[in-house]
Enzyme design. Structure first.
Site, PDB file in Angstrom:
ATOM      1  N   GLY A   1       0.818  -1.213   0.000  1.00  0.00           N
ATOM      2  CA  GLY A   1       0.000   0.000   0.000  1.00  0.00           C
ATOM      3  C   GLY A   1       0.850   1.260   0.000  1.00  0.00           C
ATOM      4  O   GLY A   1       2.078   1.206   0.171  1.00  0.00           O
ATOM      5  N   ASP A   2       0.204   2.401  -0.264  1.00  0.00           N
ATOM      6  CA  ASP A   2       0.842   3.726  -0.233  1.00  0.00           C
ATOM      7  C   ASP A   2       1.979   3.866  -1.245  1.00  0.00           C
ATOM      8  O   ASP A   2       2.934   4.611  -1.031  1.00  0.00           O
ATOM      9  CB  ASP A   2       1.387   4.047   1.180  1.00  0.00           C
ATOM     10  CG  ASP A   2       0.293   4.023   2.215  1.00  0.00           C
ATOM     11  OD1 ASP A   2      -0.857   4.337   1.868  1.00  0.00           O
ATOM     12  OD2 ASP A   2       0.593   3.695   3.379  1.00  0.00           O
TER      13      ASP A   2
ATOM     14  N   LYS B   1      -0.328   5.361  -5.714  1.00  0.00           N
ATOM     15  CA  LYS B   1      -1.396   5.064  -6.692  1.00  0.00           C
ATOM     16  C   LYS B   1      -2.197   6.325  -7.031  1.00  0.00           C
ATOM     17  O   LYS B   1      -2.563   6.542  -8.183  1.00  0.00           O
ATOM     18  CB  LYS B   1      -2.351   3.992  -6.128  1.00  0.00           C
ATOM     19  CG  LYS B   1      -1.672   2.668  -5.836  1.00  0.00           C
ATOM     20  CD  LYS B   1      -2.605   1.682  -5.182  1.00  0.00           C
ATOM     21  CE  LYS B   1      -3.036   2.070  -3.783  1.00  0.00           C
ATOM     22  NZ  LYS B   1      -1.960   2.057  -2.781  1.00  0.00           N
TER      23      LYS B   1
ATOM     24  N   ALA C   1      -8.116   3.471   2.752  1.00  0.00           N
ATOM     25  CA  ALA C   1      -7.230   4.026   1.729  1.00  0.00           C
ATOM     26  C   ALA C   1      -7.029   5.524   1.957  1.00  0.00           C
ATOM     27  O   ALA C   1      -7.936   6.214   2.420  1.00  0.00           O
ATOM     28  CB  ALA C   1      -7.833   3.808   0.345  1.00  0.00           C
ATOM     29  N   GLY C   2      -5.841   5.988   1.616  1.00  0.00           N
ATOM     30  CA  GLY C   2      -5.563   7.427   1.600  1.00  0.00           C
ATOM     31  C   GLY C   2      -4.697   7.674   0.390  1.00  0.00           C
ATOM     32  O   GLY C   2      -3.541   7.258   0.360  1.00  0.00           O
ATOM     33  N   HIS C   3      -5.271   8.271  -0.648  1.00  0.00           N
ATOM     34  CA  HIS C   3      -4.560   8.455  -1.915  1.00  0.00           C
ATOM     35  C   HIS C   3      -4.274   9.934  -2.125  1.00  0.00           C
ATOM     36  O   HIS C   3      -5.190  10.746  -2.148  1.00  0.00           O
ATOM     37  CB  HIS C   3      -5.392   7.890  -3.078  1.00  0.00           C
ATOM     38  CG  HIS C   3      -5.595   6.407  -2.991  1.00  0.00           C
ATOM     39  ND1 HIS C   3      -6.314   5.693  -3.911  1.00  0.00           N
ATOM     40  CD2 HIS C   3      -5.135   5.492  -2.096  1.00  0.00           C
ATOM     41  CE1 HIS C   3      -6.297   4.410  -3.575  1.00  0.00           C
ATOM     42  NE2 HIS C   3      -5.604   4.267  -2.474  1.00  0.00           N
TER      43      HIS C   3
ATOM     44  N   GLY D   1      -1.868   8.813   9.751  1.00  0.00           N
ATOM     45  CA  GLY D   1      -0.714   9.590  10.205  1.00  0.00           C
ATOM     46  C   GLY D   1       0.365   8.730  10.855  1.00  0.00           C
ATOM     47  O   GLY D   1       1.350   9.258  11.377  1.00  0.00           O
TER      48      GLY D   1
HETATM   49  P1  GDP Z   1      -1.320   5.762  -2.345  1.00  0.00           P
HETATM   50  O1  GDP Z   1      -2.111   5.298  -1.175  1.00  0.00           O
HETATM   51  O2  GDP Z   1      -0.729   4.620  -3.109  1.00  0.00           O
HETATM   52  O3  GDP Z   1      -2.069   6.694  -3.239  1.00  0.00           O
HETATM   53  O4  GDP Z   1      -0.071   6.574  -1.745  1.00  0.00           O
HETATM   54  P2  GDP Z   1      -0.130   7.662  -0.563  1.00  0.00           P
HETATM   55  O5  GDP Z   1      -0.755   8.888  -1.058  1.00  0.00           O
HETATM   56  O6  GDP Z   1      -0.687   7.045   0.680  1.00  0.00           O
HETATM   57  O7  GDP Z   1       1.408   7.853  -0.266  1.00  0.00           O
HETATM   58  C1  GDP Z   1       2.319   8.282  -1.225  1.00  0.00           C
HETATM   59  C2  GDP Z   1       3.006   9.551  -0.711  1.00  0.00           C
HETATM   60  O8  GDP Z   1       4.152   9.805  -1.489  1.00  0.00           O
HETATM   61  C3  GDP Z   1       2.146  10.798  -0.843  1.00  0.00           C
HETATM   62  O9  GDP Z   1       2.462  11.693   0.186  1.00  0.00           O
HETATM   63  C4  GDP Z   1       2.565  11.369  -2.201  1.00  0.00           C
HETATM   64  O10 GDP Z   1       2.344  12.772  -2.303  1.00  0.00           O
HETATM   65  C5  GDP Z   1       4.042  11.053  -2.186  1.00  0.00           C
HETATM   66  N1  GDP Z   1       4.643  10.809  -3.504  1.00  0.00           N
HETATM   67  C6  GDP Z   1       4.111  10.187  -4.583  1.00  0.00           C
HETATM   68  N2  GDP Z   1       5.032  10.065  -5.561  1.00  0.00           N
HETATM   69  C7  GDP Z   1       6.178  10.612  -5.076  1.00  0.00           C
HETATM   70  C8  GDP Z   1       7.488  10.757  -5.595  1.00  0.00           C
HETATM   71  O11 GDP Z   1       7.816  10.348  -6.699  1.00  0.00           O
HETATM   72  N3  GDP Z   1       8.423  11.364  -4.777  1.00  0.00           N
HETATM   73  C9  GDP Z   1       8.113  11.825  -3.533  1.00  0.00           C
HETATM   74  N4  GDP Z   1       9.093  12.399  -2.820  1.00  0.00           N
HETATM   75  N5  GDP Z   1       6.879  11.708  -3.026  1.00  0.00           N
HETATM   76  C10 GDP Z   1       5.932  11.096  -3.772  1.00  0.00           C
HETATM   77  P1  IMO Z   2      -3.803   2.753   0.388  1.00  0.00           P
HETATM   78  O1  IMO Z   2      -4.949   2.548  -0.550  1.00  0.00           O
HETATM   79  C1  IMO Z   2      -1.273   1.053   3.544  1.00  0.00           C
HETATM   80  C2  IMO Z   2      -3.165  -1.806   6.259  1.00  0.00           C
HETATM   81  C3  IMO Z   2      -3.365  -1.380   7.699  1.00  0.00           C
HETATM   82  C4  IMO Z   2      -3.283  -2.714   8.410  1.00  0.00           C
HETATM   83  C5  IMO Z   2      -3.940  -3.664   7.425  1.00  0.00           C
HETATM   84  C6  IMO Z   2      -5.402  -3.970   7.736  1.00  0.00           C
HETATM   85  O2  IMO Z   2      -3.671   4.144   0.884  1.00  0.00           O
HETATM   86  O3  IMO Z   2      -2.545   2.181  -0.166  1.00  0.00           O
HETATM   87  P2  IMO Z   2      -7.647  -2.564   7.551  1.00  0.00           P
HETATM   88  O4  IMO Z   2      -8.048  -1.279   8.212  1.00  0.00           O
HETATM   89  O5  IMO Z   2      -7.684  -2.535   6.070  1.00  0.00           O
HETATM   90  O6  IMO Z   2      -8.372  -3.746   8.106  1.00  0.00           O
HETATM   91  O7  IMO Z   2      -6.110  -2.771   7.992  1.00  0.00           O
HETATM   92  O8  IMO Z   2      -3.859  -3.045   6.152  1.00  0.00           O
HETATM   93  N1  IMO Z   2      -3.743  -0.891   5.251  1.00  0.00           N
HETATM   94  C7  IMO Z   2      -3.021  -0.068   4.482  1.00  0.00           C
HETATM   95  N2  IMO Z   2      -1.687   0.173   4.469  1.00  0.00           N
HETATM   96  N3  IMO Z   2      -2.090   1.656   2.639  1.00  0.00           N
HETATM   97  C8  IMO Z   2      -3.406   1.411   2.628  1.00  0.00           C
HETATM   98  O9  IMO Z   2      -4.243   1.894   1.679  1.00  0.00           O
HETATM   99  C9  IMO Z   2      -3.946   0.535   3.601  1.00  0.00           C
HETATM  100  N4  IMO Z   2      -5.180   0.086   3.884  1.00  0.00           N
HETATM  101  C10 IMO Z   2      -5.049  -0.800   4.888  1.00  0.00           C
HETATM  102  O10 IMO Z   2      -2.346  -0.504   8.112  1.00  0.00           O
HETATM  103  O11 IMO Z   2      -1.940  -3.110   8.541  1.00  0.00           O
HETATM  104 MG    MG Z   3      -2.193   5.589   0.921  1.00  0.00          MG
END
Ligand code: GDP
Ligand code: IMO
Ligand code: MG
Length: 431
Positions: free
Chosen positions: A14-15, A18, A41-43, A307
């Site tokens: 995750g994270d 995307k 999810a947090g995108h 966070g």
């Molecule tokens: P997602 O859940 O897959 O959409 O990813 P998140 O938003 O949770 O986490 C990705 C983090 O990395 C966010 O704070 C983005 O703004 C940041 N991010 C994405 N691409 C890049 C990159 O190429 N470089 C840096 N430094 N940050 C990035």
């Molecule tokens: P995005 O879409 C990272 C993790 C949680 C926990 C496990 C189960 O932003 O990539 P849940 O609340 O789904 O039952 O938790 O999955 N988890 C994530 N880790 N990115 C996410 O979403 C996640 N969604 C759930 O931290 O370990």
């Molecule tokens: Mg995320």
């Protein structure tokens, strides 16, 4: 059938970035669809230094001329969705407007109620030192309710206000008794009113999205499917039980939208140039030292939903080869390469030592995975700032070599390289 559907999936835990990749690909698509997960999810999307975090609404919504769909496989906390819609309306984007930015929510999507959230916390508490460290959003209990066939779905919004109130109150009353039998904390009555109001608010958004998507497919509309979480959090294919409760892999995109597998042409697997994980569970390449700390700090690795500090480590080609395989990835999107600027040596994990054995695939048993020691290949790093580079040929040779090695190990060509959070900080690679 023309395979007009593009899919964006997380290839790690995750994270991976995307949200940014979905935003980048949105202008070429008419409809963006979320298919599974919920507000766990947090995108993140960053446009001209302005940061937007989406939990339920597809990350493409900032692009004019796209419509968005929350598909049947998503579990929806109506209070969170209402707030997310209102925040966008304050920002000047109206998902209620016909035409551009319009949001459609599946009538088949399941509803997260307060008792799901209570059960999430209660179950975590009962797990003791085996806790998963869930996001606490009620995701697991909501998917359990779906499998148990006890949930309510978004179609209830299509009733008049009084009927919604009656249906919800009956349901919550029944579920309160179950909480009591389990000796779980009770549901607050105020919550019921908040949920009812949110469901009434969402009425105009609810639609038969399966028919809608099929109609659009016949019209030739291009569509982008946005995965949430990552393949290693998949309930079937991930590090069970330290996983989420949905399928963040390609199958979940099909069942969560009602679109046939043959419709998906391009499948982007998003991976960071290193690895992170938030919450409990095995993570073979985790660095619990100054290097891990440096990646965490430079990469600002804090969860976009909770966070929480993300655990950091080197790129693990064992897991990404596995997630590329299981998803049928056609392109890699490698993000956060800029975070590795200045490292003298970068390591890639190509296998595991496990007791006397050498493993090239990830074992099912997490007790075995915890014992695995990564086998590393060392590559020289680059000593310059790459965050302003937008053309592949301008990357330092060491960065090109690193990318090429990742592509070779995973067997997937690279389509996108991201060198910063902003839309502009992107390199599109030629096929
Ligand atoms: P997602 O859940 O897959 O959409 O990813 P998140 O938003 O949770 O986490 C990705 C983090 O990395 C966010 O704070 C983005 O703004 C940041 N991010 C994405 N691409 C890049 C990159 O190429 N470089 C840096 N430094 N940050 C990035
Ligand atoms: P995005 O879409 C990272 C993790 C949680 C926990 C496990 C189960 O932003 O990539 P849940 O609340 O789904 O039952 O938790 O999955 N988890 C994530 N880790 N990115 C996410 O979403 C996640 N969604 C759930 O931290 O370990
Ligand atoms: Mg995320």
């Amino acid at each position: 059938m023309k395979a007009n559907g593009t899919v964006v999936l997380g290839g790690q835990w995750g994270d991976e970035g995307k949200g940014k990749v979905v935003d980048l690909l949105s202008p070429q698509n008419g409809i963006i669809v979320r298919c599974q997960g919920g507000n766990n999810a947090g995108h993140t999307v960053v446009v001209k230094k302005e940061k937007h975090i989406f939990h339920l609404i597809p990350s493409g919504i900032l692009n004019p001329e796209v419509r968005c769909v929350i598909g049947n496989g998503v579990v929806i906390d109506p209070t969170v969705l209402k707030e997310e819609i209102q925040r966008l309306q304050q920002y000047g984007i109206n998902p209620a407007e016909e035409g551009k930015h319009k949001l459609h929510v599946s009538d088949r999507a399941h509803i997260i109620f307060p008792y799901h959230k209570i059960l999430d916390g209660f179950q975590e508490q009962n797990r003791g030192n085996k806790k998963i460290d869930t996001t606490g959003r009620g995701i697991g209990p909501a998917y359990a309710g779906k499998a148990n066939r006890t949930n309510m779905r978004m179609n209830i919004c299509q009733n008049d206000d009084d009927t919604i109130t009656r249906i919800v109150m009956d349901h919550l009353h029944q579920q309160s008794q179950i909480l009591e039998q389990l000796h779980a904390p009770a549901m607050a009555l105020d919550d019921a009113a908040k949920w009812i109001e949110a469901l009434q608010f969402l009425r105009p958004f609810v639609a038969d999205t399966v028919s809608l998507l099929h109609k659009e497919m016949k019209l030739g509309t291009t569509m982008l499917f946005e995965g949430a979480q990552g393949a290693m959090l998949d309930i079937d294919l991930g590090t069970y039980p330290c996983v989420t409760s949905s399928n963040p892999t390609i199958g979940g995109i099909s069942t969560g939208s009602g679109m046939p597998p043959a419709y998906f042409g391009e499948i982007f697997l998003v991976v960071k140039g290193y690895t992170t994980r938030v919450g409990e569970g095995p993570f073979p390449t985790e660095l619990k030292d100054a290097t891990g700390e440096k990646i965490q700090q430079t990469g600002k690795e804090f969860g976009a939903t909770t966070g929480r500090k993300r655990r950091c480590g080197w790129f693990d080609a064992v897991i990404t080869s596995y997630t590329a395989q299981t998803n049928g990835a056609t392109k890699l999107a490698i993000t956060k390469l800029d975070v590795l600027d200045g490292f003298e040596i970068i390591q890639i994990c190509t296998g595991y030592h496990c007791g006397n054995e050498t493993l090239e695939t990830t074992p099912a048993d997490i007790e075995v995975l915890v014992q695995c020691e990564p086998i590393y290949e060392e590559m020289p790093g680059w000593q310059s700032d790459i965050s302003g580079i937008t053309c592949y040929s301008d990357l330092p040779q060491a960065a090109k070599n690193y990318l090429a090695r990742i592509s070779e190990l995973t067997g997937v060509p690279i389509g996108i390289v991201s060198v910063g959070p902003d839309r502009e900080q992107t390199i599109f690679c030629e096929a």
